[in-house]
Each structure stands twice: as structure tokens, then as C-alpha cells.
Design a protein around this motif. Structure first.
Motif, PDB file in Angstrom:
ATOM      1  N   PHE A  65       0.506  -1.585  -0.259  1.00 34.30           N
ATOM      2  CA  PHE A  65       0.190   0.030  -0.016  1.00 34.30           C
ATOM      3  C   PHE A  65       1.072   1.086  -0.300  1.00 34.30           C
ATOM      4  CE2 PHE A  65      -2.790  -3.639   1.774  1.00 34.30           C
ATOM      5  CZ  PHE A  65      -3.933  -3.121   0.662  1.00 34.30           C
ATOM      6  N   LEU A  66       2.069   1.288  -0.140  1.00 38.77           N
ATOM      7  CA  LEU A  66       3.174   2.553  -0.349  1.00 38.77           C
ATOM      8  C   LEU A  66       3.510   2.602  -1.398  1.00 38.77           C
ATOM      9  CD1 LEU A  66       5.625   1.797   3.252  1.00 38.77           C
ATOM     10  CD2 LEU A  66       2.967   3.190   2.862  1.00 38.77           C
ATOM     11  N   GLN A  67       2.218   3.428  -1.614  1.00 36.94           N
ATOM     12  CA  GLN A  67       2.632   3.549  -3.282  1.00 36.94           C
ATOM     13  C   GLN A  67       2.690   4.628  -3.745  1.00 36.94           C
ATOM     14  OE1 GLN A  67      -0.626   1.740  -5.090  1.00 36.94           O
ATOM     15  NE2 GLN A  67      -0.507  -0.214  -4.324  1.00 36.94           N
ATOM     16  N   PRO A  68       4.261   5.340  -4.904  1.00 37.66           N
ATOM     17  CA  PRO A  68       4.487   6.598  -4.840  1.00 37.66           C
ATOM     18  C   PRO A  68       3.684   6.717  -5.911  1.00 37.66           C
ATOM     19  CG  PRO A  68       5.844   5.871  -5.463  1.00 37.66           C
ATOM     20  CD  PRO A  68       5.483   4.333  -5.321  1.00 37.66           C
ATOM     21  N   THR A  69       2.464   6.280  -6.388  1.00 43.03           N
ATOM     22  CA  THR A  69       1.775   6.853  -7.466  1.00 43.03           C
ATOM     23  C   THR A  69       0.456   7.483  -7.630  1.00 43.03           C
ATOM     24  OG1 THR A  69       2.270   4.175  -8.162  1.00 43.03           O
ATOM     25  CG2 THR A  69      -0.004   5.669  -9.679  1.00 43.03           C
ATOM     26  N   THR A 104      -0.726  17.648  -0.460  1.00 45.58           N
ATOM     27  CA  THR A 104      -0.033  16.577   0.139  1.00 45.58           C
ATOM     28  C   THR A 104      -1.457  16.499   1.065  1.00 45.58           C
ATOM     29  OG1 THR A 104       2.529  17.275   0.606  1.00 45.58           O
ATOM     30  CG2 THR A 104       1.448  16.139   2.481  1.00 45.58           C
ATOM     31  N   LEU A 105      -2.074  17.200   1.799  1.00 43.50           N
ATOM     32  CA  LEU A 105      -3.318  16.542   2.540  1.00 43.50           C
ATOM     33  C   LEU A 105      -4.220  15.916   1.645  1.00 43.50           C
ATOM     34  CD1 LEU A 105      -3.570  19.977   4.574  1.00 43.50           C
ATOM     35  CD2 LEU A 105      -2.556  17.922   5.199  1.00 43.50           C
ATOM     36  N   LEU A 106      -4.300  16.280   0.596  1.00 45.35           N
ATOM     37  CA  LEU A 106      -5.088  15.813  -0.226  1.00 45.35           C
ATOM     38  C   LEU A 106      -5.192  14.535  -0.646  1.00 45.35           C
ATOM     39  CD1 LEU A 106      -8.024  16.028  -1.885  1.00 45.35           C
ATOM     40  CD2 LEU A 106      -6.068  16.477  -3.568  1.00 45.35           C
ATOM     41  N   CYS A 107      -3.852  14.227  -1.032  1.00 44.27           N
ATOM     42  CA  CYS A 107      -3.351  12.889  -0.833  1.00 44.27           C
ATOM     43  C   CYS A 107      -3.338  11.806   0.526  1.00 44.27           C
ATOM     44  CB  CYS A 107      -1.570  12.894  -1.218  1.00 44.27           C
ATOM     45  SG  CYS A 107      -1.456  14.022  -3.323  1.00 44.27           S
ATOM     46  N   PHE A 108      -3.277  12.418   1.736  1.00 45.26           N
ATOM     47  CA  PHE A 108      -3.797  11.753   2.914  1.00 45.26           C
ATOM     48  C   PHE A 108      -5.198  11.300   2.805  1.00 45.26           C
ATOM     49  CE2 PHE A 108      -4.492  11.842   7.523  1.00 45.26           C
ATOM     50  CZ  PHE A 108      -3.605  10.981   7.652  1.00 45.26           C
ATOM     51  N   PHE A 109      -5.033  12.681   2.792  1.00 48.22           N
ATOM     52  CA  PHE A 109      -7.131  12.130   2.848  1.00 48.22           C
ATOM     53  C   PHE A 109      -7.554  11.169   1.627  1.00 48.22           C
ATOM     54  CE2 PHE A 109     -11.096  13.313   0.964  1.00 48.22           C
ATOM     55  CZ  PHE A 109     -12.376  13.379   2.054  1.00 48.22           C
ATOM     56  N   TRP A 110      -7.343  11.072   0.603  1.00 50.39           N
ATOM     57  CA  TRP A 110      -7.294  10.016  -0.372  1.00 50.39           C
ATOM     58  C   TRP A 110      -7.071   8.863  -0.632  1.00 50.39           C
ATOM     59  CZ3 TRP A 110     -11.257   8.784  -3.511  1.00 50.39           C
ATOM     60  CH2 TRP A 110     -11.569   9.913  -4.368  1.00 50.39           C
ATOM     61  N   GLY A 111      -6.109   8.267   0.842  1.00 50.94           N
ATOM     62  CA  GLY A 111      -5.482   7.270   1.512  1.00 50.94           C
ATOM     63  C   GLY A 111      -6.074   7.183   2.696  1.00 50.94           C
ATOM     64  N   LEU A 126      -0.318   7.435   4.736  1.00 47.99           N
ATOM     65  CA  LEU A 126       0.944   7.202   5.138  1.00 47.99           C
ATOM     66  C   LEU A 126       1.370   7.189   4.078  1.00 47.99           C
ATOM     67  CD1 LEU A 126       2.796   7.995   7.294  1.00 47.99           C
ATOM     68  CD2 LEU A 126       3.317   5.423   7.668  1.00 47.99           C
ATOM     69  N   GLY A 127       1.837   6.858   3.304  1.00 51.39           N
ATOM     70  CA  GLY A 127       2.482   6.775   1.989  1.00 51.39           C
ATOM     71  C   GLY A 127       2.206   7.652   0.918  1.00 51.39           C
ATOM     72  N   ASN A 128       0.814   8.566   0.876  1.00 52.39           N
ATOM     73  CA  ASN A 128       0.490   9.526  -0.245  1.00 52.39           C
ATOM     74  C   ASN A 128       1.173  10.606   0.734  1.00 52.39           C
ATOM     75  OD1 ASN A 128      -1.091   8.074  -1.835  1.00 52.39           O
ATOM     76  ND2 ASN A 128      -2.431   8.312  -0.587  1.00 52.39           N
ATOM     77  N   LEU A 129       1.028  11.260   2.123  1.00 48.14           N
ATOM     78  CA  LEU A 129       1.763  11.871   2.903  1.00 48.14           C
ATOM     79  C   LEU A 129       3.328  11.700   2.530  1.00 48.14           C
ATOM     80  CD1 LEU A 129       0.625  12.661   6.236  1.00 48.14           C
ATOM     81  CD2 LEU A 129       3.353  12.993   5.686  1.00 48.14           C
ATOM     82  N   LEU A 130       3.897  10.469   3.106  1.00 50.01           N
ATOM     83  CA  LEU A 130       5.598  10.986   2.709  1.00 50.01           C
ATOM     84  C   LEU A 130       6.400  11.250   1.459  1.00 50.01           C
ATOM     85  CD1 LEU A 130       6.391   7.973   4.819  1.00 50.01           C
ATOM     86  CD2 LEU A 130       6.718  10.067   5.509  1.00 50.01           C
ATOM     87  N   PHE A 131       5.549  10.079  -0.084  1.00 50.46           N
ATOM     88  CA  PHE A 131       5.963  10.757  -0.918  1.00 50.46           C
ATOM     89  C   PHE A 131       5.607  12.163  -1.652  1.00 50.46           C
ATOM     90  CE2 PHE A 131       5.863   6.123  -1.730  1.00 50.46           C
ATOM     91  CZ  PHE A 131       6.705   5.791  -1.994  1.00 50.46           C
ATOM     92  N   CYS A 132       4.588  12.717  -1.498  1.00 47.23           N
ATOM     93  CA  CYS A 132       3.935  13.435  -1.600  1.00 47.23           C
ATOM     94  C   CYS A 132       4.306  14.947  -1.414  1.00 47.23           C
ATOM     95  CB  CYS A 132       2.646  14.397  -1.445  1.00 47.23           C
ATOM     96  SG  CYS A 132       1.725  15.735  -2.384  1.00 47.23           S
ATOM     97  N   ALA A 133       5.203  14.985   0.225  1.00 44.00           N
ATOM     98  CA  ALA A 133       6.017  15.614   0.855  1.00 44.00           C
ATOM     99  C   ALA A 133       7.222  15.928   0.616  1.00 44.00           C
ATOM    100  CB  ALA A 133       5.701  15.434   2.057  1.00 44.00           C
ATOM    101  N   ALA A 134       7.331  14.327  -0.070  1.00 49.44           N
ATOM    102  CA  ALA A 134       8.972  14.648  -0.093  1.00 49.44           C
ATOM    103  C   ALA A 134       9.533  15.000  -1.598  1.00 49.44           C
ATOM    104  CB  ALA A 134       9.467  12.846   0.221  1.00 49.44           C
ATOM    105  N   LEU A 135       8.497  14.467  -2.712  1.00 49.94           N
ATOM    106  CA  LEU A 135       8.332  13.832  -3.768  1.00 49.94           C
ATOM    107  C   LEU A 135       7.510  15.691  -4.751  1.00 49.94           C
ATOM    108  CD1 LEU A 135       9.110  10.503  -4.780  1.00 49.94           C
ATOM    109  CD2 LEU A 135      10.951  12.405  -4.558  1.00 49.94           C
ATOM    110  N   GLY A 136       6.775  15.922  -3.757  1.00 52.95           N
ATOM    111  CA  GLY A 136       5.631  16.812  -4.690  1.00 52.95           C
ATOM    112  C   GLY A 136       5.581  17.987  -5.153  1.00 52.95           C
ATOM    113  N   GLY A 137       6.387  19.069  -4.173  1.00 55.26           N
ATOM    114  CA  GLY A 137       7.030  19.913  -4.793  1.00 55.26           C
ATOM    115  C   GLY A 137       8.072  20.136  -6.215  1.00 55.26           C
ATOM    116  N   GLN A 138       9.211  19.642  -6.103  1.00 53.74           N
ATOM    117  CA  GLN A 138      10.159  19.248  -7.501  1.00 53.74           C
ATOM    118  C   GLN A 138       8.977  18.490  -8.652  1.00 53.74           C
ATOM    119  OE1 GLN A 138      12.785  20.389  -8.052  1.00 53.74           O
ATOM    120  NE2 GLN A 138      12.785  19.305  -9.650  1.00 53.74           N
ATOM    121  N   THR A 139       8.097  18.058  -8.304  1.00 55.97           N
ATOM    122  CA  THR A 139       7.517  17.094  -9.163  1.00 55.97           C
ATOM    123  C   THR A 139       6.329  18.040 -10.133  1.00 55.97           C
ATOM    124  OG1 THR A 139       7.345  14.941  -8.195  1.00 55.97           O
ATOM    125  CG2 THR A 139       5.653  14.936 -10.634  1.00 55.97           C
ATOM    126  N   LEU A 140       5.495  18.749  -9.294  1.00 54.74           N
ATOM    127  CA  LEU A 140       4.815  20.483  -9.333  1.00 54.74           C
ATOM    128  C   LEU A 140       5.727  20.867 -10.113  1.00 54.74           C
ATOM    129  CD1 LEU A 140       2.202  21.071  -9.020  1.00 54.74           C
ATOM    130  CD2 LEU A 140       2.727  21.945  -6.819  1.00 54.74           C
TER     131      LEU A 140
END
Length: 212
Positions: free
Chosen positions: A57-61, A128-135, A175-189
């Protein structure tokens, strides 16, 4: 009649996903938009298939689908979200759950586009909050399918018990959504926005004097 709930639920997912996809694709895309949809769908599907097998369930997708909707619009996010499980399930396993997964992932992309329309200055923290909520919301929606197919009797109590049984997995996803989005979301955006700007460039031939 209750014995056919599995069929009814699956057909509902197929019908809902089909109608929404038809509506989202009613207005055509140009060649550059089609290329973006193809690349993002392939990237998201590959990420889900590869990490879904190894990391469960820890998917960076999911955050990529939400960011696609946020940057390229709700329609693009919806289509990329719908295609992600359809493609990746050829490796992870197709089944009657696929239409519901398509619908849920499509709503993730759609929500990114809605967030951008309502709050155009939203940053990675909001995403990040949106992705956490969607988890959690993804799990709650998919539990509707599992509950209607495998659980009897169909009552609010039995649904809540079904949801509670999967709450741990939903927490891992969130949790996976939160971690991946917090770590990679800014650069990906930033990368996706830069790509969108390049897509918007229009080359106009200048006519000076005669035709060349």
C-alpha cells in the motif's frame, strides 16, 4: 435478488466509469495533450504495478495522479486516474474490482483539478493533505464494493465493520501518500508546470513580403 449484488455492484462500477470517461473525453485533445496523457498514464501505471507488488500500500503513484489533475486540469487528471488501474491491473490482476478502482483513481485526479480551480495558489502542503485524505477515502469507497459483494447482511453496521477491518491498510496508504507527496511533490509540481508552459508555446510563421 440479494444473491446478485456482486453482479449489480460490478455493473454499476462499469457504467459509472464508462459514462464519466465518455463525458471527460467528449471534447477532443490535441496531439500534445494526448502525449501528456499517455506519458503520465504509463508512468502512474508502472509505478503502481512495480511498487504495488513490492510495497503493497506504500505506492508513490496516487500523488502523481492528483498532481496531474492539479497542473493539467480536472479532465486530464480524471482520465489519467482512470487509466492507471486499468493498465497496471494487467500486471497486478484484473477482476470485477477494476471498474471501481478506475472510478476511485479517476476521482483522485478530478479532485486535483477541482483544487486547482478553487485554490489556484495552493501549494504542495495542500496537495499533501489532499493525498493523505484520499488514502482513507479510497479505502472507504472500495470497501463499498467489497461489502456489497462478500458481506451479508448488507447493513450499516456490517459496512462499518468492513471498513474497520481495512483501516490499517488505509492508514498505510494514507501514510505513503503523505510521505511521497511531502518528499517529491514540490519538485514534481515544478517539473509538470514547466512542461505545461512548454506545451502552451505556439509557433507562428512570420510572413514578410512574399511567401517562402
Amino acid at each position: 435478488m440479494t444473491d446478485n449484488w456482486a453482479l449489480y455492484t460490478t455493473l454499476t462500477g462499469i457504467l459509472a466509469a464508462g459514462l464519466l470517461l465518455l463525458g471527460a473525453g467528449k471534447k477532443g485533445f490535441d496531439s500534445r495533450q494526448v502525449a501528456v496523457l499517455a506519458v503520465m498514464s504509463a508512468l502512474c501505471a508502472t509505478g503502481r504495478a512495480v511498487t504495488g507488488i513490492g510495497l503493497l500500500f506504500l505506492q508513490p503513484t496516487m500523488f502523481l495522479v492528483a498532481l496531474t489533475g492539479f497542473v493539467f486540469g480536472a479532465r486530464s487528471g480524471f482520465l489519467v486516474g482512470a487509466l492507471t488501474p486499468l493498465i497496471s491491473n494487467f500486471f497486478m490482476g484484473q477482476g470485477p474490482w477494476t471498474p471501481w478502482q478506475m472510478l476511485c483513481w479517476a476521482l483522485v485526479g478530478l479532485s486535483g483539478g477541482i483544487l486547482s480551480a478553487v485554490f489556484p495558489r495552493a501549494g504542495n502542503r495542500t496537495l499533501t493533505l489532499l493525498c493523505f485524505f484520499w488514502g482513507y477515502l479510497y479505502g472507504a469507497l472500495m470497501d463499498i464494493w467489497q461489502w456489497s459483494v462478500f458481506v451479508r447482511p448488507l447493513t450499516l453496521k456490517s459496512y462499518l465493520l468492513t471498513w474497520a477491518a481495512g483501516a490499517g491498510f488505509d492508514s498505510l496508504r494514507a501514510l505513503g501518500n503523505l510521505l511521497f507527496c511531502a518528499a517529491l511533490g514540490g519538485q514534481t509540481l515544478r517539473i509538470l508546470r514547466r512542461f505545461r508552459k512548454r506545451m502552451a508555446v505556439q509557433y507562428v510563421a512570420e510572413l514578410s513580403g512574399g511567401k517562402r
